[in-house]
Design a protein around this motif. Structure first.
Motif, PDB file in Angstrom:
ATOM      1  N   ASP A 112       0.074   5.120   5.684  1.00 58.30           N
ATOM      2  CA  ASP A 112      -0.092   5.229   4.342  1.00 58.30           C
ATOM      3  C   ASP A 112      -1.574   5.358   4.074  1.00 58.30           C
ATOM      4  O   ASP A 112      -2.136   5.885   3.037  1.00 58.30           O
ATOM      5  CB  ASP A 112       0.415   3.936   3.720  1.00 58.30           C
ATOM      6  CG  ASP A 112       0.274   3.938   2.278  1.00 58.30           C
ATOM      7  OD1 ASP A 112       0.704   4.510   1.434  1.00 58.30           O
ATOM      8  OD2 ASP A 112      -0.683   2.981   1.999  1.00 58.30           O
ATOM      9  N   ASP A 113      -2.597   4.543   4.955  1.00 59.60           N
ATOM     10  CA  ASP A 113      -3.988   4.696   4.985  1.00 59.60           C
ATOM     11  C   ASP A 113      -4.549   5.880   4.901  1.00 59.60           C
ATOM     12  O   ASP A 113      -5.564   6.291   4.117  1.00 59.60           O
ATOM     13  CB  ASP A 113      -4.619   3.694   5.953  1.00 59.60           C
ATOM     14  CG  ASP A 113      -4.358   2.302   5.768  1.00 59.60           C
ATOM     15  OD1 ASP A 113      -3.951   1.837   4.688  1.00 59.60           O
ATOM     16  OD2 ASP A 113      -4.587   1.703   6.563  1.00 59.60           O
ATOM     17  N   ILE A 132      -1.750   6.774  -8.657  1.00 60.57           N
ATOM     18  CA  ILE A 132      -1.538   5.328  -7.858  1.00 60.57           C
ATOM     19  C   ILE A 132      -0.562   4.607  -9.117  1.00 60.57           C
ATOM     20  O   ILE A 132      -0.001   3.681  -8.525  1.00 60.57           O
ATOM     21  CB  ILE A 132      -2.607   4.555  -7.108  1.00 60.57           C
ATOM     22  CG1 ILE A 132      -3.056   5.179  -5.893  1.00 60.57           C
ATOM     23  CG2 ILE A 132      -2.358   3.142  -6.823  1.00 60.57           C
ATOM     24  CD1 ILE A 132      -2.364   5.602  -4.876  1.00 60.57           C
ATOM     25  N   ALA A 196       1.218   8.577  -0.990  1.00 61.93           N
ATOM     26  CA  ALA A 196       0.820   7.082  -0.351  1.00 61.93           C
ATOM     27  C   ALA A 196       1.441   6.382  -1.358  1.00 61.93           C
ATOM     28  O   ALA A 196       1.779   5.035  -1.292  1.00 61.93           O
ATOM     29  CB  ALA A 196      -0.665   7.161  -0.860  1.00 61.93           C
ATOM     30  N   TRP A 276     -11.396  -4.010   1.674  1.00 62.46           N
ATOM     31  CA  TRP A 276      -9.944  -3.526   1.936  1.00 62.46           C
ATOM     32  C   TRP A 276      -9.164  -4.592   2.354  1.00 62.46           C
ATOM     33  O   TRP A 276      -7.985  -4.717   1.970  1.00 62.46           O
ATOM     34  CB  TRP A 276      -9.840  -2.423   2.612  1.00 62.46           C
ATOM     35  CG  TRP A 276      -9.937  -1.017   1.877  1.00 62.46           C
ATOM     36  CD1 TRP A 276     -10.904  -0.123   2.147  1.00 62.46           C
ATOM     37  CD2 TRP A 276      -9.487  -0.605   0.838  1.00 62.46           C
ATOM     38  NE1 TRP A 276     -11.016   0.932   1.473  1.00 62.46           N
ATOM     39  CE2 TRP A 276      -9.855   0.790   0.439  1.00 62.46           C
ATOM     40  CE3 TRP A 276      -8.109  -1.121  -0.105  1.00 62.46           C
ATOM     41  CZ2 TRP A 276      -9.542   1.401  -0.605  1.00 62.46           C
ATOM     42  CZ3 TRP A 276      -8.022  -0.221  -1.169  1.00 62.46           C
ATOM     43  CH2 TRP A 276      -8.570   0.911  -1.548  1.00 62.46           C
ATOM     44  N   PHE A 279      -7.780  -6.446  -0.386  1.00 62.43           N
ATOM     45  CA  PHE A 279      -6.549  -6.008  -1.224  1.00 62.43           C
ATOM     46  C   PHE A 279      -5.418  -6.205  -0.334  1.00 62.43           C
ATOM     47  O   PHE A 279      -4.542  -6.573  -1.226  1.00 62.43           O
ATOM     48  CB  PHE A 279      -6.922  -4.347  -1.189  1.00 62.43           C
ATOM     49  CG  PHE A 279      -5.932  -3.431  -1.435  1.00 62.43           C
ATOM     50  CD1 PHE A 279      -5.514  -3.513  -2.963  1.00 62.43           C
ATOM     51  CD2 PHE A 279      -4.915  -3.090  -0.803  1.00 62.43           C
ATOM     52  CE1 PHE A 279      -4.458  -2.690  -3.366  1.00 62.43           C
ATOM     53  CE2 PHE A 279      -3.788  -2.153  -1.286  1.00 62.43           C
ATOM     54  CZ  PHE A 279      -3.657  -2.064  -2.545  1.00 62.43           C
ATOM     55  N   PHE A 280      -5.389  -6.121   0.938  1.00 59.80           N
ATOM     56  CA  PHE A 280      -4.206  -6.187   1.690  1.00 59.80           C
ATOM     57  C   PHE A 280      -3.804  -7.636   1.741  1.00 59.80           C
ATOM     58  O   PHE A 280      -2.627  -7.864   1.420  1.00 59.80           O
ATOM     59  CB  PHE A 280      -4.113  -5.398   3.123  1.00 59.80           C
ATOM     60  CG  PHE A 280      -4.262  -3.988   3.038  1.00 59.80           C
ATOM     61  CD1 PHE A 280      -2.922  -3.135   2.570  1.00 59.80           C
ATOM     62  CD2 PHE A 280      -5.309  -3.221   2.977  1.00 59.80           C
ATOM     63  CE1 PHE A 280      -3.101  -1.775   2.604  1.00 59.80           C
ATOM     64  CE2 PHE A 280      -5.574  -1.824   2.834  1.00 59.80           C
ATOM     65  CZ  PHE A 280      -4.211  -1.000   2.522  1.00 59.80           C
TER      66      PHE A 280
HETATM   67  N1  ADE Z   1      -3.424   2.660   1.518  1.00 61.79           N
HETATM   68  C1  ADE Z   1      -3.578   2.461   0.225  1.00 61.79           C
HETATM   69  N2  ADE Z   1      -4.683   1.715  -0.130  1.00 61.79           N
HETATM   70  C2  ADE Z   1      -5.104   1.252  -1.321  1.00 61.79           C
HETATM   71  N3  ADE Z   1      -4.091   1.376  -2.367  1.00 61.79           N
HETATM   72  C3  ADE Z   1      -3.171   2.300  -2.013  1.00 61.79           C
HETATM   73  N4  ADE Z   1      -1.899   2.624  -2.585  1.00 61.79           N
HETATM   74  C4  ADE Z   1      -1.223   3.329  -1.754  1.00 61.79           C
HETATM   75  N5  ADE Z   1      -1.463   3.501  -0.756  1.00 61.79           N
HETATM   76  C5  ADE Z   1      -2.674   2.594  -0.561  1.00 61.79           C
END
Ligand code: ADE
Length: 365
Positions: A112-113, A132, A196, A276, A279-280
């Protein structure tokens, strides 16, 4: 329920609320800063997509810091109360079942990244952010299928408004293709970003499902371990991609020719990896404190903020659509919250009534 139980319940919900706010903050910082710094890399001469994908999850070693703090805290508590829980000095909480789940989700996240970074490399931030936005619709759909998410008229209203909020931004993307980019590249970037959105829209409820089926109590320390394993496996996928594409050899050369200079090149990479992680971790932390649907809502609500920041930083134009989108998003968010507050009040009232009836029945006996 006696007073002690009531106090315990109040404390637990206060901790959960604090964690929810903290994770929303992490998610906000990562969701706004991550795409901007990633785009900064591409705008100033970077062009390695696997390297950018790697940066999305490659910052996982920083998770050792909160894990270490949590461990020290547990040890200290254990020293103060030796007869307390046996868990206190345990180093790793994750059991094999959850390890396997987070590893599989990590591999999926790695791909996905790549899809996401491919889109950011070819599209302006404003365009990838709007695509998105449709992620929320997929998150809602998969949450319904995987975790039987219940919808109220308020949450449906929020999903619709937030998705339309993103779509409104699409009205102004025709002139958005960066100079010198072929139509084919632009379309490929568009389709990869949609992919994604679908994949990450699936990952969020999948994480919620694994929390539910973990067969062990989920604590925030366990969420940190989950984030570490998930990011580690995603990073392995990206490192393989980088090795195949010779990215490691290219990095020093790219640094020399980077538009902002060599030092800033490495700074951008490090900053990207840190943002990031926010984010995750924020995304799976919000799932822990609330739900995958709410995590998707927070991501969608923040997209216009990213747009506005892109306007300021990259001098992208601020069109009326962006203001309309922002207004729709805020409306959607308020609608969701209003529904949640109403729902909670109703639940509290029902619980109170149930307790009153139970206590009168006991007195009558
Ligand atoms: N890998 C990702 N990083 C950030 N936002 C996302 N939305 C979908 N995939 C993503």
């Amino acid at each position: 329920m006696d007073k002690e139980q009531q106090q315990h319940q109040q404390n637990t919900s206060a901790v959960k609320r604090t964690l929810l706010i903290f994770n929303c903050f992490l998610l906000a910082v990562g969701n706004c800063g991550g795409p901007l710094v990633m785009r900064l890399y591409f705008v100033h001469g970077g062009n390695r997509v696997w390297l950018s994908s790697f940066l999305e999850t490659g910052g996982w070693p920083i998770i050792f810091i909160p894990l270490l703090i949590s461990y020290i805290r547990r040890r200290r508590l254990a020293a103060l109360d030796p007869s307390g829980s046996a868990d206190s000095s345990q180093i790793i909480f994750m059991k094999p079942r959850l390890f396997l789940a987070s590893a599989v989700i990590g591999i999926l996240t790695g791909f996905d990244d790549y899809l996401y970074a491919y889109g950011v490399a070819r599209l302006p931030v404003s365009t990838s952010a709007l695509i998105i936005a449709c992620q929320l619709a997929f998150t809602a759909g998969f949450a319904f299928l995987l975790v039987k998410q219940k919808f109220t008229s308020y949450s449906i209203n929020a999903v619709v408004l937030l998705t339309i909020g993103g779509a409104v931004l699409a009205l102004h993307t025709s002139g958005d293709r960066p100079a010198g980019e072929s139509n084919k590249d632009y379309i490929a970037g568009f389709l990869m970003t949609v992919a994604a959105a679908v994949v990450y829209g699936f990952i969020l409820p999948l994480v919620e499902l694994t929390y539910k089926k973990a067969r062990q109590q989920i604590t925030y320390t366990l969420v940190l371990e989950y984030q570490l394993i998930m990011s580690l496996f995603a990073t392995i996928v990206c490192v393989i991609g980088m090795l195949i594409n010779n990215d490691f050899q290219v990095i020093p050369r790219e640094a020399e020719t980077f538009g902002l200079g060599k030092f800033r090149y490495y700074l951008v990479l490090v900053l990207s990896a840190i943002l990031w992680q926010g984010f995750f971790l924020g995304a799976i932390g919000v799932i822990f404190s609330s739900s995958s649907l709410f995590s998707g809502i927070v991501i969608a609500v923040l997209l216009p903020v990213t747009e506005i920041l892109a306007v300021i930083i990259f001098n992208e134009k601020f069109q009326a659509e962006k203001a309309v989108s922002l207004a729709l998003n805020l409306w959607g968010f308020v609608s969701y919250f209003y529904g949640e507050i109403k729902n909670n009040k109703k639940k509290k009232l029902e619980l109170q009534r149930y307790e009153e009836t139970a206590s009168t029945q006991i007195t009558n006996v």
